[in-house]
Design an enzyme around this catalytic site. Structure first.
Site, mmCIF file in Angstrom:
data_model
loop_
_atom_site.group_PDB
_atom_site.id
_atom_site.type_symbol
_atom_site.label_atom_id
_atom_site.label_comp_id
_atom_site.label_asym_id
_atom_site.label_seq_id
_atom_site.Cartn_x
_atom_site.Cartn_y
_atom_site.Cartn_z
ATOM 1 N N HIS A 1 86.221 0.002 43.431
ATOM 2 C CA HIS A 1 86.809 -0.726 44.563
ATOM 3 C C HIS A 1 86.995 0.221 45.765
ATOM 4 O O HIS A 1 88.118 0.611 46.079
ATOM 5 C CB HIS A 1 88.175 -1.308 44.157
ATOM 6 N N HIS B 1 80.960 0.240 38.643
ATOM 7 C CA HIS B 1 81.651 -0.681 39.546
ATOM 8 C C HIS B 1 82.973 -0.039 39.927
ATOM 9 O O HIS B 1 83.667 0.515 39.070
ATOM 10 C CB HIS B 1 81.895 -2.007 38.830
ATOM 11 N N GLU C 1 83.510 -7.016 32.887
ATOM 12 C CA GLU C 1 82.318 -7.168 33.727
ATOM 13 C C GLU C 1 81.046 -6.832 32.936
ATOM 14 O O GLU C 1 80.033 -6.437 33.513
ATOM 15 C CB GLU C 1 82.410 -6.259 34.968
ATOM 16 N N HIS D 1 85.995 -7.547 47.179
ATOM 17 C CA HIS D 1 86.317 -7.092 45.816
ATOM 18 C C HIS D 1 85.911 -5.639 45.584
ATOM 19 O O HIS D 1 86.760 -4.805 45.288
ATOM 20 C CB HIS D 1 85.651 -8.011 44.780
ATOM 21 N N GLU E 1 72.836 9.803 57.298
ATOM 22 C CA GLU E 1 72.432 10.079 55.914
ATOM 23 C C GLU E 1 72.361 8.792 55.087
ATOM 24 O O GLU E 1 71.692 8.728 54.062
ATOM 25 C CB GLU E 1 73.346 11.107 55.251
HETATM 26 P P1 13P Z 1 87.995 -4.243 33.507
HETATM 27 O O1 13P Z 1 89.326 -3.537 33.302
HETATM 28 O O2 13P Z 1 87.846 -5.431 32.580
HETATM 29 O O3 13P Z 1 86.857 -3.271 33.407
HETATM 30 O O4 13P Z 1 88.002 -4.852 34.974
HETATM 31 C C1 13P Z 1 88.230 -4.071 36.105
HETATM 32 C C2 13P Z 1 87.607 -4.634 37.324
HETATM 33 O O5 13P Z 1 87.437 -3.920 38.291
HETATM 34 C C3 13P Z 1 87.214 -6.074 37.344
HETATM 35 O O6 13P Z 1 86.373 -6.371 38.412
HETATM 36 ZN ZN ZN Z 2 86.546 -4.960 40.102
#
Ligand code: 13P
Ligand code: ZN
Length: 266
Positions: free
Chosen positions: A136, A134, A111, A205, A164
């Site tokens: 999840h 980033h 990413e 995602h 909050e």
């Molecule tokens: P990477 O392992 O390449 O960082 O990817 C993880 C991810 O969350 C892709 O969206």
């Molecule tokens: Zn991801």
């Protein structure tokens, strides 16, 4: 002057990655982090170990040095071997120069486009900006599968679920529909949202966050994720008391928060 590998940035990144893993947001290799390093603090290694091609070069970042997680690396394992799981790279024209890390054939996160382009966008909005991460987070991803994806509606639901959230995220959240990940298209779309938001949801995602530090960026995700979790827990009860528009306006006034015109209307 410090050596890069002894810096507190690496210690903080390891702590943050471990925390995301404990939250259950980083299954397998999910998630990535990048930090703009203030070069003045370091003895930057002179030798270029390897180079990685980039399909673009944000001019704002040319010559900047970044610390970044490696692709395919498990967040829960980063602290055990930072030199294998992380890299320090200098941004060049159409390429990244590896100065430290990514040992044993490692490479920067897939990413990287979303990270570099988001850094460039956030630096324009906030000169103290330094971290993009980033991950999840389960409740936000679940909410993105059932909720209206308009930014006003999505933000309003989160604000109405936990007060909050309005206090710390008065600009709301950017929302992108599901897109293929790991490419420059999603990087461009994310950076476009980052002009106005510090949190950008990738529907079905995960989330991208920007901040002055990893704690700052992670704190924003924690707040949004908590609100999404509360919303999902109460969404199907027939009689629920969410924070009303009038109460949100009262909160904004009390905390002297400016909210986009019309976003707190009934
Ligand atoms: P990477 O392992 O390449 O960082 O990817 C993880 C991810 O969350 C892709 O969206
Ligand atoms: Zn991801």
């Amino acid at each position: 002057m410090l050596n890069i590998q002894d810096s507190h940035y690496i210690t903080e990144l390891c702590k943050g990655a471990e925390l995301m893993s404990r939250y259950g947001w980083s299954e397998r290799n999910a998630g990535n982090i990048s930090v703009l390093l203030p070069e003045a603090e370091f003895e930057t290694p002179r030798e270029i170990l390897r180079k990685f091609q980039l399909p673009f070069s944000p001019p704002e970042l040319l010559g900047r040095v970044i610390l970044v997680t490696g692709t395919g690396k498990y967040f829960r394992n980063i602290a055990q071997n930072p030199a294998e799981n992380l890299g320090v790279l200098r941004v060049g024209k159409g390429e990244l120069e590896l100065l430290w890390g990514h040992e044993n054939g490692g490479a920067p996160t897939s990413e990287i486009s979303s990270h570099l382009r988001s850094h460039a966008a956030r630096l324009r909005a906030d000169p103290l900006h330094s971290v993009v991460c980033h991950t999840h987070p389960t409740a936000l991803i679940a909410m993105s599968a059932v909720h209206d994806l308009s930014e006003r509606e999505f933000s309003r639901t989160l604000w109405s679920s936990a007060g909050e959230c309005l206090m710390f995220l008065p600009e709301g959240l950017g929302v992108l529909p599901w897109l293929p990940c790991g490419c420059d298209e999603i990087g461009l779309a994310t950076a476009e949202k980052m002009k106005n938001y510090r949190l950008v949801i990738w529907a079905n995602h995960g989330i991208f966050a920007a901040g002055k530090s990893l704690d700052d960026a992670l704190g924003l995700i924690e707040i949004a994720e908590k609100a999404a979790d509360i919303y999902l827990k109460i969404a199907n009860f027939p009689d629920k008391r969410l924070i009303t528009a009038a109460q949100l306006r009262q909160l904004a006034e009390t905390c002297k928060i400016t909210v986009k015109e019309g976003w707190l209307n009934d």
